[in-house]
Design a protein around this motif. Sequence first.
Motif, PDB file in Angstrom:
ATOM      1  N   VAL A   1     -29.096  19.531  -1.186  1.00  0.00           N
ATOM      2  CA  VAL A   1     -30.439  20.015  -0.878  1.00  0.00           C
ATOM      3  C   VAL A   1     -30.483  20.322   0.615  1.00  0.00           C
ATOM      4  O   VAL A   1     -30.182  19.455   1.449  1.00  0.00           O
ATOM      5  CB  VAL A   1     -31.519  18.980  -1.240  1.00  0.00           C
ATOM      6  CG1 VAL A   1     -32.901  19.491  -0.834  1.00  0.00           C
ATOM      7  CG2 VAL A   1     -31.483  18.662  -2.735  1.00  0.00           C
ATOM      8  N   ILE A   2     -30.830  21.541   0.949  1.00  0.00           N
ATOM      9  CA  ILE A   2     -30.920  21.974   2.342  1.00  0.00           C
ATOM     10  C   ILE A   2     -32.378  21.984   2.750  1.00  0.00           C
ATOM     11  O   ILE A   2     -33.239  22.514   2.037  1.00  0.00           O
ATOM     12  CB  ILE A   2     -30.303  23.372   2.520  1.00  0.00           C
ATOM     13  CG1 ILE A   2     -28.826  23.349   2.111  1.00  0.00           C
ATOM     14  CG2 ILE A   2     -30.446  23.843   3.961  1.00  0.00           C
ATOM     15  CD1 ILE A   2     -28.174  24.717   2.102  1.00  0.00           C
ATOM     16  N   VAL A   3     -32.683  21.396   3.912  1.00  0.00           N
ATOM     17  CA  VAL A   3     -34.049  21.345   4.429  1.00  0.00           C
ATOM     18  C   VAL A   3     -34.078  21.918   5.835  1.00  0.00           C
ATOM     19  O   VAL A   3     -33.047  22.021   6.507  1.00  0.00           O
ATOM     20  CB  VAL A   3     -34.595  19.896   4.427  1.00  0.00           C
ATOM     21  CG1 VAL A   3     -34.668  19.347   3.012  1.00  0.00           C
ATOM     22  CG2 VAL A   3     -33.750  18.981   5.317  1.00  0.00           C
ATOM     23  N   LEU A   4     -35.293  22.271   6.283  1.00  0.00           N
ATOM     24  CA  LEU A   4     -35.457  22.897   7.593  1.00  0.00           C
ATOM     25  C   LEU A   4     -35.721  21.904   8.713  1.00  0.00           C
ATOM     26  O   LEU A   4     -35.532  22.233   9.880  1.00  0.00           O
ATOM     27  CB  LEU A   4     -36.608  23.909   7.553  1.00  0.00           C
ATOM     28  CG  LEU A   4     -36.547  24.982   6.472  1.00  0.00           C
ATOM     29  CD1 LEU A   4     -37.708  25.953   6.631  1.00  0.00           C
ATOM     30  CD2 LEU A   4     -35.216  25.729   6.519  1.00  0.00           C
ATOM     31  N   GLY A   5     -36.203  20.693   8.366  1.00  0.00           N
ATOM     32  CA  GLY A   5     -36.562  19.741   9.408  1.00  0.00           C
ATOM     33  C   GLY A   5     -36.686  18.333   8.861  1.00  0.00           C
ATOM     34  O   GLY A   5     -36.521  18.082   7.660  1.00  0.00           O
ATOM     35  N   GLU A   6     -37.009  17.406   9.763  1.00  0.00           N
ATOM     36  CA  GLU A   6     -37.062  15.989   9.405  1.00  0.00           C
ATOM     37  C   GLU A   6     -38.206  15.674   8.440  1.00  0.00           C
ATOM     38  O   GLU A   6     -38.081  14.787   7.593  1.00  0.00           O
ATOM     39  CB  GLU A   6     -37.187  15.134  10.671  1.00  0.00           C
ATOM     40  CG  GLU A   6     -35.988  15.224  11.592  1.00  0.00           C
ATOM     41  CD  GLU A   6     -34.706  14.702  10.945  1.00  0.00           C
ATOM     42  OE1 GLU A   6     -34.790  13.972   9.930  1.00  0.00           O
ATOM     43  OE2 GLU A   6     -33.613  15.034  11.441  1.00  0.00           O
ATOM     44  N   ARG A   7     -39.314  16.384   8.553  1.00  0.00           N
ATOM     45  CA  ARG A   7     -40.418  16.155   7.622  1.00  0.00           C
ATOM     46  C   ARG A   7     -39.976  16.407   6.189  1.00  0.00           C
ATOM     47  O   ARG A   7     -40.221  15.597   5.287  1.00  0.00           O
ATOM     48  CB  ARG A   7     -41.590  17.075   7.975  1.00  0.00           C
ATOM     49  CG  ARG A   7     -42.784  16.983   7.028  1.00  0.00           C
ATOM     50  CD  ARG A   7     -43.656  18.222   7.113  1.00  0.00           C
ATOM     51  NE  ARG A   7     -42.937  19.429   6.708  1.00  0.00           N
ATOM     52  CZ  ARG A   7     -43.471  20.645   6.701  1.00  0.00           C
ATOM     53  NH1 ARG A   7     -44.709  20.819   7.081  1.00  0.00           N
ATOM     54  NH2 ARG A   7     -42.750  21.696   6.307  1.00  0.00           N
ATOM     55  N   ASP A   8     -39.281  17.528   5.973  1.00  0.00           N
ATOM     56  CA  ASP A   8     -38.841  17.861   4.625  1.00  0.00           C
ATOM     57  C   ASP A   8     -37.696  16.952   4.177  1.00  0.00           C
ATOM     58  O   ASP A   8     -37.572  16.644   2.983  1.00  0.00           O
ATOM     59  CB  ASP A   8     -38.414  19.325   4.557  1.00  0.00           C
ATOM     60  CG  ASP A   8     -39.595  20.270   4.708  1.00  0.00           C
ATOM     61  OD1 ASP A   8     -40.733  19.834   4.479  1.00  0.00           O
ATOM     62  OD2 ASP A   8     -39.378  21.441   5.066  1.00  0.00           O
ATOM     63  N   ARG A   9     -36.866  16.515   5.114  1.00  0.00           N
ATOM     64  CA  ARG A   9     -35.822  15.557   4.748  1.00  0.00           C
ATOM     65  C   ARG A   9     -36.452  14.288   4.168  1.00  0.00           C
ATOM     66  O   ARG A   9     -36.002  13.741   3.161  1.00  0.00           O
ATOM     67  CB  ARG A   9     -34.963  15.207   5.962  1.00  0.00           C
ATOM     68  CG  ARG A   9     -33.710  14.403   5.587  1.00  0.00           C
ATOM     69  CD  ARG A   9     -33.201  13.589   6.772  1.00  0.00           C
ATOM     70  NE  ARG A   9     -32.761  14.366   7.896  1.00  0.00           N
ATOM     71  CZ  ARG A   9     -31.513  14.799   8.083  1.00  0.00           C
ATOM     72  NH1 ARG A   9     -30.575  14.550   7.186  1.00  0.00           N
ATOM     73  NH2 ARG A   9     -31.212  15.484   9.185  1.00  0.00           N
ATOM     74  N   ALA A  10     -37.530  13.814   4.824  1.00  0.00           N
ATOM     75  CA  ALA A  10     -38.211  12.607   4.352  1.00  0.00           C
ATOM     76  C   ALA A  10     -38.845  12.835   2.983  1.00  0.00           C
ATOM     77  O   ALA A  10     -38.789  11.958   2.109  1.00  0.00           O
ATOM     78  CB  ALA A  10     -39.267  12.173   5.362  1.00  0.00           C
ATOM     79  N   THR A  11     -39.435  13.999   2.765  1.00  0.00           N
ATOM     80  CA  THR A  11     -40.036  14.304   1.460  1.00  0.00           C
ATOM     81  C   THR A  11     -38.993  14.279   0.353  1.00  0.00           C
ATOM     82  O   THR A  11     -39.186  13.673  -0.713  1.00  0.00           O
ATOM     83  CB  THR A  11     -40.721  15.683   1.501  1.00  0.00           C
ATOM     84  OG1 THR A  11     -41.799  15.652   2.443  1.00  0.00           O
ATOM     85  CG2 THR A  11     -41.274  16.069   0.136  1.00  0.00           C
ATOM     86  N   VAL A  12     -37.877  14.937   0.600  1.00  0.00           N
ATOM     87  CA  VAL A  12     -36.821  15.017  -0.415  1.00  0.00           C
ATOM     88  C   VAL A  12     -36.222  13.640  -0.679  1.00  0.00           C
ATOM     89  O   VAL A  12     -35.928  13.279  -1.827  1.00  0.00           O
ATOM     90  CB  VAL A  12     -35.741  16.021   0.044  1.00  0.00           C
ATOM     91  CG1 VAL A  12     -34.500  15.926  -0.830  1.00  0.00           C
ATOM     92  CG2 VAL A  12     -36.297  17.439   0.021  1.00  0.00           C
ATOM     93  N   ARG A  13     -36.060  12.848   0.366  1.00  0.00           N
ATOM     94  CA  ARG A  13     -35.442  11.538   0.193  1.00  0.00           C
ATOM     95  C   ARG A  13     -36.381  10.545  -0.479  1.00  0.00           C
ATOM     96  O   ARG A  13     -35.996   9.867  -1.451  1.00  0.00           O
ATOM     97  CB  ARG A  13     -34.994  10.997   1.554  1.00  0.00           C
ATOM     98  CG  ARG A  13     -34.341   9.622   1.450  1.00  0.00           C
ATOM     99  CD  ARG A  13     -33.869   9.114   2.787  1.00  0.00           C
ATOM    100  NE  ARG A  13     -33.293   7.777   2.666  1.00  0.00           N
ATOM    101  CZ  ARG A  13     -32.852   7.053   3.688  1.00  0.00           C
ATOM    102  NH1 ARG A  13     -32.909   7.539   4.923  1.00  0.00           N
ATOM    103  NH2 ARG A  13     -32.351   5.848   3.482  1.00  0.00           N
ATOM    104  N   TYR A  14     -37.604  10.434   0.025  1.00  0.00           N
ATOM    105  CA  TYR A  14     -38.471   9.351  -0.425  1.00  0.00           C
ATOM    106  C   TYR A  14     -39.364   9.730  -1.610  1.00  0.00           C
ATOM    107  O   TYR A  14     -39.656   8.894  -2.465  1.00  0.00           O
ATOM    108  CB  TYR A  14     -39.318   8.850   0.746  1.00  0.00           C
ATOM    109  CG  TYR A  14     -38.472   8.252   1.836  1.00  0.00           C
ATOM    110  CD1 TYR A  14     -37.756   7.077   1.622  1.00  0.00           C
ATOM    111  CD2 TYR A  14     -38.354   8.881   3.071  1.00  0.00           C
ATOM    112  CE1 TYR A  14     -36.960   6.539   2.626  1.00  0.00           C
ATOM    113  CE2 TYR A  14     -37.552   8.341   4.076  1.00  0.00           C
ATOM    114  CZ  TYR A  14     -36.856   7.169   3.843  1.00  0.00           C
ATOM    115  OH  TYR A  14     -36.062   6.643   4.822  1.00  0.00           O
TER     116      TYR A  14
END
Length: 375
Positions: free
Chosen positions: A144-157
């Motif tokens: 999963v490729i994300v653009l920033g830390e906010r989206d990384r947190a959404t995808v992870r949690y």
Amino acid sequence: MPDMPSDAPVIRHYIAGGAEHGGGIGRLVGYVLSAGDAGDTSFRHVVVDTRGPGLSLLRSPARLLQAMAVMAADTLRGAPVLHHLHIAGRGSTVRKLVLGAWARRLRAPYVLHLHDYAYADDLARRPRWQLEAIRRLFLGAARVIVLGERDRATVRYALGVPPGRIALLRNCVPDPGPRPPHGTDPQEVGILFLGQLGPRKGVPELLAALADPAMPAEGWHATLAGDGPVAHYRNEVARLGLAGRVALTGWVDAGRAASLREGSDILVLPSHAEGFAMAVLEGLAQGLAVVTTRVGAQGEVLVDGENSLLVPPGDARALAGALSRLVADPALRARLGADGRELFLSRFGMSGYVHALEALQADHLQIGTALPRSA
């Protein structure tokens, strides 16, 4: 495009509207295709339109079926193909649920590339059964490729994707080259907005800011280029007494957008929500003084007063203050433009982006047979 071996791996980019009508996502993939035309890619990048232009309810199902047929044909041929699903919220997620389930049924490897401006909010509005299906979609992806830390947190949690399968890759744009100097002759300062006209992009407060008494009485003009309710905003321009200095062009293609940037001094995008706006990156690359908001991944890389001016979303008075400062101060415009371009050159060049993207994809072309079969 330079000749490639017939068995060269293929990256299929699934985008609603394709490269031409796919908004910022389409523009990004169009830049990747252009890199291929210049011989700067190791893969063949191909676009699959999953919806067609516009929002036609009649055309969209047919396009989706065609995309599924492309996947099936690739599988039957045994071709080295990775299916790169570009995903946002709303209808985009629905289409990718179908394509992801089909890919898993075919045991075809796929990557999800999240571009949404507020995906956590979109997930929060989904019923439980949809949320579970979305989790399966994301967990079935090779990466999963994300653009920033906010989206990384959404995808992870929110979706449970393991950290090791999440990659952060910020948007990039081609280098247009150094901006030609405007010289020292008196001229009107050009203010440019590029994006869909509407509240999310901050167009109502932009017009309010341009009409604010803080703006100089002369010495500037503004162009708002983008689709949406153009007639409505033209009426607003007339109502605010801005008809002589604010122009609305409607939708423009990539060539016209580049021409508008070249003839402007300030790029303004007062969005309420973004992933990482292509218009902002293009403004930085062009050496324009950028005025925008600290939303999405933009707040992770832009520094107020150093490489941009950042204003709070929805604050027309603060926006007027930032624009008036830039109109009145050519030295500030020049410094912000130069520092913004330096940021672009150091972190957002297209060649580095393509190589990083293809490195991720090369890894996952090797693991297609290990993907889960269940839909």
